[in-house]
Write a protein that holds these residues in place. Sequence first.
Motif, PDB file in Angstrom:
ATOM      1  N   VAL A  13     100.380  55.821   0.032  1.00  0.00           N
ATOM      2  CA  VAL A  13     100.337  57.137  -0.797  1.00  0.00           C
ATOM      3  C   VAL A  13     100.064  56.678  -2.589  1.00  0.00           C
ATOM      4  CG1 VAL A  13     101.461  59.039  -1.643  1.00  0.00           C
ATOM      5  CG2 VAL A  13     101.367  58.584   0.940  1.00  0.00           C
ATOM      6  N   VAL A  14     101.000  55.769  -2.780  1.00  0.00           N
ATOM      7  CA  VAL A  14     101.220  55.429  -4.256  1.00  0.00           C
ATOM      8  C   VAL A  14      99.893  54.602  -4.723  1.00  0.00           C
ATOM      9  CG1 VAL A  14     102.368  54.132  -5.922  1.00  0.00           C
ATOM     10  CG2 VAL A  14     103.808  55.424  -4.296  1.00  0.00           C
ATOM     11  N   LEU A  15      99.385  53.797  -3.725  1.00  0.00           N
ATOM     12  CA  LEU A  15      98.374  52.999  -4.223  1.00  0.00           C
ATOM     13  C   LEU A  15      97.045  53.816  -4.201  1.00  0.00           C
ATOM     14  CD1 LEU A  15      98.828  49.833  -1.963  1.00  0.00           C
ATOM     15  CD2 LEU A  15      99.118  49.953  -4.494  1.00  0.00           C
ATOM     16  N   ALA A  16      97.009  54.790  -3.375  1.00  0.00           N
ATOM     17  CA  ALA A  16      95.865  55.791  -3.374  1.00  0.00           C
ATOM     18  C   ALA A  16      96.055  56.522  -4.845  1.00  0.00           C
ATOM     19  CB  ALA A  16      95.902  56.689  -2.171  1.00  0.00           C
ATOM     20  N   LEU A  40      93.346  57.271 -10.222  1.00  0.00           N
ATOM     21  CA  LEU A  40      93.870  56.907 -11.666  1.00  0.00           C
ATOM     22  C   LEU A  40      92.635  56.400 -12.261  1.00  0.00           C
ATOM     23  CD1 LEU A  40      96.092  57.793 -13.583  1.00  0.00           C
ATOM     24  CD2 LEU A  40      96.915  55.427 -13.496  1.00  0.00           C
ATOM     25  N   ARG A  41      92.031  55.211 -11.537  1.00  0.00           N
ATOM     26  CA  ARG A  41      90.891  54.494 -12.079  1.00  0.00           C
ATOM     27  C   ARG A  41      89.687  54.934 -11.730  1.00  0.00           C
ATOM     28  NH1 ARG A  41      89.097  49.085 -10.640  1.00  0.00           N
ATOM     29  NH2 ARG A  41      86.898  50.571 -11.397  1.00  0.00           N
ATOM     30  N   SER A  42      89.348  55.779 -10.634  1.00  0.00           N
ATOM     31  CA  SER A  42      88.025  55.998  -9.815  1.00  0.00           C
ATOM     32  C   SER A  42      87.354  56.876 -11.032  1.00  0.00           C
ATOM     33  CB  SER A  42      88.185  56.495  -8.676  1.00  0.00           C
ATOM     34  OG  SER A  42      88.631  58.042  -8.930  1.00  0.00           O
ATOM     35  N   ALA A  43      85.793  56.269 -10.904  1.00  0.00           N
ATOM     36  CA  ALA A  43      85.028  56.846 -11.976  1.00  0.00           C
ATOM     37  C   ALA A  43      84.168  57.989 -11.285  1.00  0.00           C
ATOM     38  CB  ALA A  43      83.814  55.822 -12.180  1.00  0.00           C
ATOM     39  N   LEU A  44      84.071  58.272  -9.931  1.00  0.00           N
ATOM     40  CA  LEU A  44      83.542  59.455  -9.363  1.00  0.00           C
ATOM     41  C   LEU A  44      84.517  60.540  -8.809  1.00  0.00           C
ATOM     42  CD1 LEU A  44      81.082  57.264  -7.382  1.00  0.00           C
ATOM     43  CD2 LEU A  44      80.851  58.442  -9.496  1.00  0.00           C
ATOM     44  N   ALA A  45      84.123  61.719  -8.866  1.00  0.00           N
ATOM     45  CA  ALA A  45      85.054  62.702  -8.541  1.00  0.00           C
ATOM     46  C   ALA A  45      85.146  62.755  -7.025  1.00  0.00           C
ATOM     47  CB  ALA A  45      84.296  64.150  -9.157  1.00  0.00           C
ATOM     48  N   MET A  91      92.369  41.986 -12.629  1.00  0.00           N
ATOM     49  CA  MET A  91      93.626  41.233 -12.491  1.00  0.00           C
ATOM     50  C   MET A  91      94.751  42.349 -12.598  1.00  0.00           C
ATOM     51  SD  MET A  91      92.776  38.140 -13.227  1.00  0.00           S
ATOM     52  CE  MET A  91      91.372  37.276 -13.643  1.00  0.00           C
ATOM     53  N   ALA A  92      94.695  43.310 -13.172  1.00  0.00           N
ATOM     54  CA  ALA A  92      95.573  44.745 -13.329  1.00  0.00           C
ATOM     55  C   ALA A  92      95.851  44.985 -11.879  1.00  0.00           C
ATOM     56  CB  ALA A  92      95.279  45.740 -14.231  1.00  0.00           C
ATOM     57  N   ALA A  93      94.844  45.168 -11.199  1.00  0.00           N
ATOM     58  CA  ALA A  93      95.253  45.466  -9.723  1.00  0.00           C
ATOM     59  C   ALA A  93      95.973  44.466  -8.916  1.00  0.00           C
ATOM     60  CB  ALA A  93      93.797  45.568  -8.869  1.00  0.00           C
ATOM     61  N   ALA A  94      95.780  43.298  -9.034  1.00  0.00           N
ATOM     62  CA  ALA A  94      96.503  42.182  -8.465  1.00  0.00           C
ATOM     63  C   ALA A  94      97.823  42.310  -8.920  1.00  0.00           C
ATOM     64  CB  ALA A  94      95.787  40.636  -8.676  1.00  0.00           C
ATOM     65  N   PHE A  95      98.156  42.286 -10.286  1.00  0.00           N
ATOM     66  CA  PHE A  95      99.496  42.347 -10.684  1.00  0.00           C
ATOM     67  C   PHE A  95     100.077  43.474 -10.263  1.00  0.00           C
ATOM     68  CE2 PHE A  95     102.010  43.560 -14.458  1.00  0.00           C
ATOM     69  CZ  PHE A  95     103.104  42.345 -14.346  1.00  0.00           C
ATOM     70  N   LEU A  96      99.335  44.654 -10.338  1.00  0.00           N
ATOM     71  CA  LEU A  96     100.126  45.836  -9.677  1.00  0.00           C
ATOM     72  C   LEU A  96     100.671  45.580  -8.467  1.00  0.00           C
ATOM     73  CD1 LEU A  96     100.554  49.053  -9.475  1.00  0.00           C
ATOM     74  CD2 LEU A  96      97.911  48.941  -8.460  1.00  0.00           C
ATOM     75  N   VAL A  99     103.797  43.233  -8.472  1.00  0.00           N
ATOM     76  CA  VAL A  99     105.123  44.085  -9.243  1.00  0.00           C
ATOM     77  C   VAL A  99     105.612  45.098  -8.001  1.00  0.00           C
ATOM     78  CG1 VAL A  99     105.776  45.449 -10.990  1.00  0.00           C
ATOM     79  CG2 VAL A  99     104.072  43.651 -11.649  1.00  0.00           C
ATOM     80  N   LEU A 100     104.401  45.580  -7.202  1.00  0.00           N
ATOM     81  CA  LEU A 100     105.136  46.888  -6.542  1.00  0.00           C
ATOM     82  C   LEU A 100     105.837  46.066  -5.432  1.00  0.00           C
ATOM     83  CD1 LEU A 100     102.376  49.784  -5.950  1.00  0.00           C
ATOM     84  CD2 LEU A 100     104.590  49.648  -6.867  1.00  0.00           C
ATOM     85  N   ALA A 101     105.333  44.911  -5.016  1.00  0.00           N
ATOM     86  CA  ALA A 101     106.127  44.238  -3.811  1.00  0.00           C
ATOM     87  C   ALA A 101     107.449  43.913  -4.294  1.00  0.00           C
ATOM     88  CB  ALA A 101     105.354  42.873  -3.619  1.00  0.00           C
ATOM     89  N   ILE A 102     107.590  43.291  -5.520  1.00  0.00           N
ATOM     90  CA  ILE A 102     108.920  43.228  -5.918  1.00  0.00           C
ATOM     91  C   ILE A 102     109.975  44.435  -5.998  1.00  0.00           C
ATOM     92  CG2 ILE A 102     110.077  42.642  -8.146  1.00  0.00           C
ATOM     93  CD1 ILE A 102     109.576  40.165  -7.146  1.00  0.00           C
TER      94      ILE A 102
END
Lengths: 487, 229, 318
Positions: free
Chosen positions: B28-31, B36-41, C299-304, C307-310
Amino acid sequence: MLLAILVVPLVAAVVAWWGPTRLAQGATVVAGAATFGLSLALVGRAGGRSQMALGGWLRADDLSLVFLLTTAFLYALTAVFAMGYVGRRHDPRYSRRLYAGLNLFCWAMAVTPVVNSLVEIWAALEIASVVSALLVALDDTDGAAEASWKYLIIASMGLGIALFGTVAMYAAGASALGPAYHMAIGPLLSVAHRLPPGLVRLAYLLAVLGFGTKMGLVPVHTWLPDAHSEAPTPVSALLSGALLAVSFYAILRYFQITGRAVGYAFPREVLLGFGITSLALAALYVVSQRDLKRLLAYSSIEHMGIMAIGMSFAAPLAVVGVLLQVLAHGAAKGTAFFGAGSVLAKLGTKDLRLIRGGIGVLPWTGPMLVLAVLALSAAPPFGIFRSEFLIVAGGLSVPSDGVVAVLVGLVVLAFLGLSWWATRTMASPTPAGGSTAGATVARGETSAWMVAAMAAGLVALAILGVHPPSALSHVLSRAASELGVGP
Amino acid sequence: MGPALLAVSTLAAPPAFSGVADAIALLVVLAEFAMLRSALARTQVRLYAFQSLCVVGLAVLLAALRHVPEAYAVAGISFLIKVVVIPAVVLRLLAGVETEVAGSERLKVASMTLIALAVAAFGLFILEAVPVTSTLPVAALGLAMAAVLVAFLLVILRADVVSQAIGFFALENGVSVASLVLASRLPLLAEVTFFFDLLVAVVFFGVLVRVHHGRTGTLSTEVLDRLRG
Amino acid sequence: MELSVYTIQLVQDLMVVGLAPFLSGAISHMEARLQGRRGPRILQPYYDLAKLFSKETLVPEQASWVFLAAPVVAFTCYLIVPLLIPELTTFGLPLGYMGDILGGAFFLALAAFSISVAAAETGGPYAQLGSSRAMTFAALIEPTILFVTFVVAIITTTDLPYAEAATARASLGQAVRPSHILAAFAFFLAVLSDTARIPVETHSSTLEFGMIDEARTLEHSGAAMALLKWGSAMKQVILYVLLINVFAAPWGLSSTRDASSVLLAIPIFFGKALGVGFLFALIDNSFSKLRLFKITEFMAAAFLLSVLAILILYVGHA
């Protein structure tokens, strides 16, 4: 009687949706008056015990009654005012929506203080929020669309946080009351001392933040000035006078439980922080405001701040003041918004820089608006003077002199802002012509109904200020002791 | 020289239910990070549908493993409203809109991700500070809090109407996760009322997109600046 | 027949040295097939190495001894790291305790550093560009690798790769715990970046502007180039070993010193490695390379993830 409060506004809403405009107007006035009468009767019957109905599903203790009375009074006033407000627009669709919405909105707000469960309090506020968002959008203008969008998103997110708080409180209660229970207030209060403190603290913080969004506490107040200024006037009055109050009621319920669970110091400090920031920011905005209805909206934030600060004093006297202020602020803010609505209807502008000679143009509304604004800025002999006096006196008795000094300073600042604009726009001579709005309009009132609503509000304010009925005083002091605010 | 050397003390793995609940909360959080970063609606809407599906999965899991039959009802209604109706309606509303939400980011994507990460960490640590009773999946709860906070960031950091609406919907999903893991027997009334709010928000969204886009030709909220002060 | 632990240690190194070009060849073959080409022979990298070793080695005029030493240093590093990580056996080998995950990471970093320094030595614009970019992105992906290490350290209370692999093997609960999966995924992204794969870099491109790692070797030739190419193939095997035998699928390793089971572990490992290689080839074919300035997002995605894992491990023991 509690059951009747549940039914009457709903019937009115149904009638308003399907019936003709005339009938809707009549039904709304009758429903408003009936609800107000019923709550007065409940106040009269109150004797320190909570009154139950529907097998414990509805419950009214003294704390509930204060908020029920506020809502019902504004409901009745708004119903009268709306007779005049709608009378001048001959659009049956508009008035049908407005009336159905108003009744539903008032129903949700009247139900909030009398349902006997934290979940249902949340749900009722949620309904009130959604209905009022629809009402804000009713005037189909750019401003209304923007304001209602902001209001819907921010208020809904706030209520999401509040639901999180409710969930946390549910989990806390589950440790004492078993995994499946109806979050009734009485049982929760009686086991409060056994609840896990960590979860209760979390629930309280989330509830203050979430319901505080609806109540207009800074920094989660951002929707409030927009929604108040862009909504149709009857809706503005209800939003400010009643919706903020019942949101405060929800916070007070969490305050009550949290105080018993983890001691009162924590909930007080949280409210103090929110209260001071709200009051400070609102006082500054009041001074520099250029829009009549936004001015009143910031004044609402200011009063919510004062109430939050009042709750943070460990003095029963201050709490009585806070509860009186809920009532008085409802009446005063309703009256002031009605006045602003009349000015807007007459002069066609809300811009404080353009309004001149209000008293000259509106012989009744003008002076009454000045009086209402003076009442709002806590001038005697009106109710807010008494309530703020009680709060300050309570604060000094504890003593928390520093907070009281800040409070008084900021209130004076807001007083200056409010009365400056009131006298400048209303008591100035009618201009002969030119850029101001008052110049081109003939002298005379828009509607006798609107004047009557304002007059009733002022009378109530004067009663609250000069000599509150003894039954009401008893309700207030018992409610204060129910909140459990001892030293 | 042999296997004995490797006898190190390891952190015990979480019990099955917690582990799966944590994993779902994590999705849920990752989605939300992806939104947050997706460019398309449309991507955002699909991510939302996926996120809702995760919540439905959690509800079903809870109903089956913890024997909470009410959760089946929550799962059913959630599936209907959040996985089917809302995404379909929003996609349909967006079908007539040519502009996209790309470029509505107030910050660069990497910075937004880092800020959101810090906020999510804050959410997790709030929950860590609360000594919750032992049987609950604490990480899932913390992640629900993180989801709520990141949803706020989505509303704040993306200046377009779609992100704001989706941000609110995503917040609701976060709260749903919390209510499932923390108070699975919370009266259904709460969920149902909140769904009502979601549906009204969709209606508003529709009106706003049509009116706003018709008037300004964008989905950006930068032009919603008439009311201030 | 029981092999001595030192023999097994030797077999490990020989496997990495000997079969690294094979893995590279197999992956490019799969890639070509996925694109509908016939592709090079699987053994092509061996022929390439043989050809390079037979050519003369040219050194730019300005370059010092570092230019020639770097490939040797890097190759040596890539010879040392395989001694530290679980390739064939579930039990630790004597030299495996020389260093932990960080130790291995230091050697890999030393190799990358020496190659970059050599590239900077040449004065060639593209080599220098590659060198500076490679160091920048290495610095950006480094936190991810560190956090992954922390995850391992919190779970096992050591940071030995052997211990993490043993933990994941010990119970399914450990293998599917959310933090382990997240860390594995973050490491997967780090491997994508470190083996010069899409979306960070097109490893087979000849377009200098898009190059990062590959650009560093543009000025090398002959035996030095051969060592660099061989080294980069070995680095790929090493990273695959860490990904597969520590995180993703630490099964199929030999738990005894028996010769047949140790030797059987070699084809098993390469089977798994080819699976991962197939995945990488798929990614290569289905995504496009990110613009250079968008790589920070990757890189930010990998870092994310790391960090979430930790966080969830630390806060919720998930």
